[in-house]
Design an enzyme around this catalytic site. Structure first.
Site, short mmCIF file in Angstrom:
data_model
loop_
_atom_site.label_atom_id
_atom_site.label_comp_id
_atom_site.label_asym_id
_atom_site.label_seq_id
_atom_site.Cartn_x
_atom_site.Cartn_y
_atom_site.Cartn_z
CB SER A 101 -0.13 -76.59 -4.58
OG SER A 101 0.99 -76.80 -4.95
CE LYS A 176 3.35 -78.59 -6.12
NZ LYS A 176 4.81 -78.48 -5.84
CE LYS A 245 -1.93 -76.99 -0.96
NZ LYS A 245 -1.64 -75.64 -1.64
#
Length: 295
Positions: A101, A176, A245
């Protein structure tokens, strides 16, 4: 499986909870997998599964036609690929598949740098967690040139059940981040709904059952609330720091695009605060402890 495919060498960088089973699926599909991880145990496990362990990232990439990175963030991916010219030993025109990611704009920049070295980039992050990595049924969001994704597809299908083409390089990572924002918001909503009902006197398990039979159903109510949160096992396999994150990546992307998305901003702030309070390595389902303490 053709002999040509059997001979295809894949460098796999990052043999953690997700990367290890993914690498093993590639081995089972007939690929020649050479892996690297900082963990000695992870490298031994790969070798036991029929792969080969390299002593350095550069060694893993020598002669490879594909590289898969499964690492914590884009900064680490960049260092793994470009640090000490690690990718210099790859075959010309090799395809780099970043399944981590990462921030989508950083991915675009990485794609340009790799192209200047005669390499191609596909960003192909995944959803499904450790359970679906083990079963080989991940959902994959692939960004890049159609021809490059086409070439990478046999590898992607070896580890995933569905492969979605999202657009140019960087779009997979954008998708994502969006997915994890929606997922993370659903976790917060489910937990707060249960805490609200519990305070009024409703049974938490009953709340979850009714949500799952009603319009409030989401991924958290279906596969997280009873399994990991109400049971207090907190073992989903996805760290709170990673969730924070990814959602922050989505929030930063919104700012870059000039969008004011208040729900996204507040969700990112909540997960940031929770991972600071609990520690980034804690399972993300443990956020209920932060919410309870905060109250």
């Amino acid at each position: 499986m053709s002999s040509t495919l059997n001979a295809t060498r894949v460098a796999f960088i990052g043999l953690g909870a997700m990367g290890q089973p993914m690498a093993q699926h590639l081995i089972s599909a007939g690929f020649d997998v050479v892996g690297f991880d900082l963990s000695k145990d992870a490298k031994i496990k790969l070798a036991d599964a029929g792969g080969r362990a390299a002593e350095t990232i550069s060694d893993a990439m020598v002669g490879a036609s594909f590289v898969i990175t499964m690492l914590p963030n884009g900064k680490i991916v960049r260092e793994a690929l470009l640090g000490e010219n690690a990718c210099g030993g790859l075959k010309q025109n090799a395809v780099v598949i970043d399944m981590s990611s990462s921030a989508p704009n950083d991915t675009r920049e990485l794609g340009l740098e790799l192209a200047s070295r005669g390499l191609r980039l596909v960003d192909a992050p995944v959803s499904g967690g450790v359970k679906r990595a083990v079963s080989g049924t991940l959902t994959i969001m692939a960004g890049g040139e159609d021809a490059d994704i086409e070439e990478a597809e046999p590898l992607l299908k070896a580890v995933g059940q569905q492969v979605f083409r999202t657009g140019p390089v960087g779009s997979g990572h954008a998708m994502k981040a969006i997915n994890n924002f929606v997922s993370g918001a659903g976790v917060l909503a489910a937990i707060e709904g249960v805490l609200l009902g519990r305070a009024f006197g409703l049974e938490p398990a009953t709340i979850v059952d009714i949500l799952n039979s009603s319009s409030g159903k989401n991924n958290a109510t279906e596969v997280k609330m009873k399994q990991f949160i109400l049971s207090e096992t907190f073992g989903s396999g996805f760290a709170i720091g990673l969730m924070a994150k990814d959602i922050r990546i989505a929030a930063d992307l919104a700012k870059t695009l000039g969008l004011r998305l208040d729900a996204l901003a507040s969700t990112a702030d909540a997960w940031d605060a929770a991972q600071k309070a609990l520690g980034p390595s804690e399972d993300h389902t443990r956020i209920i402890r932060y919410i309870e303490d905060h109250n």
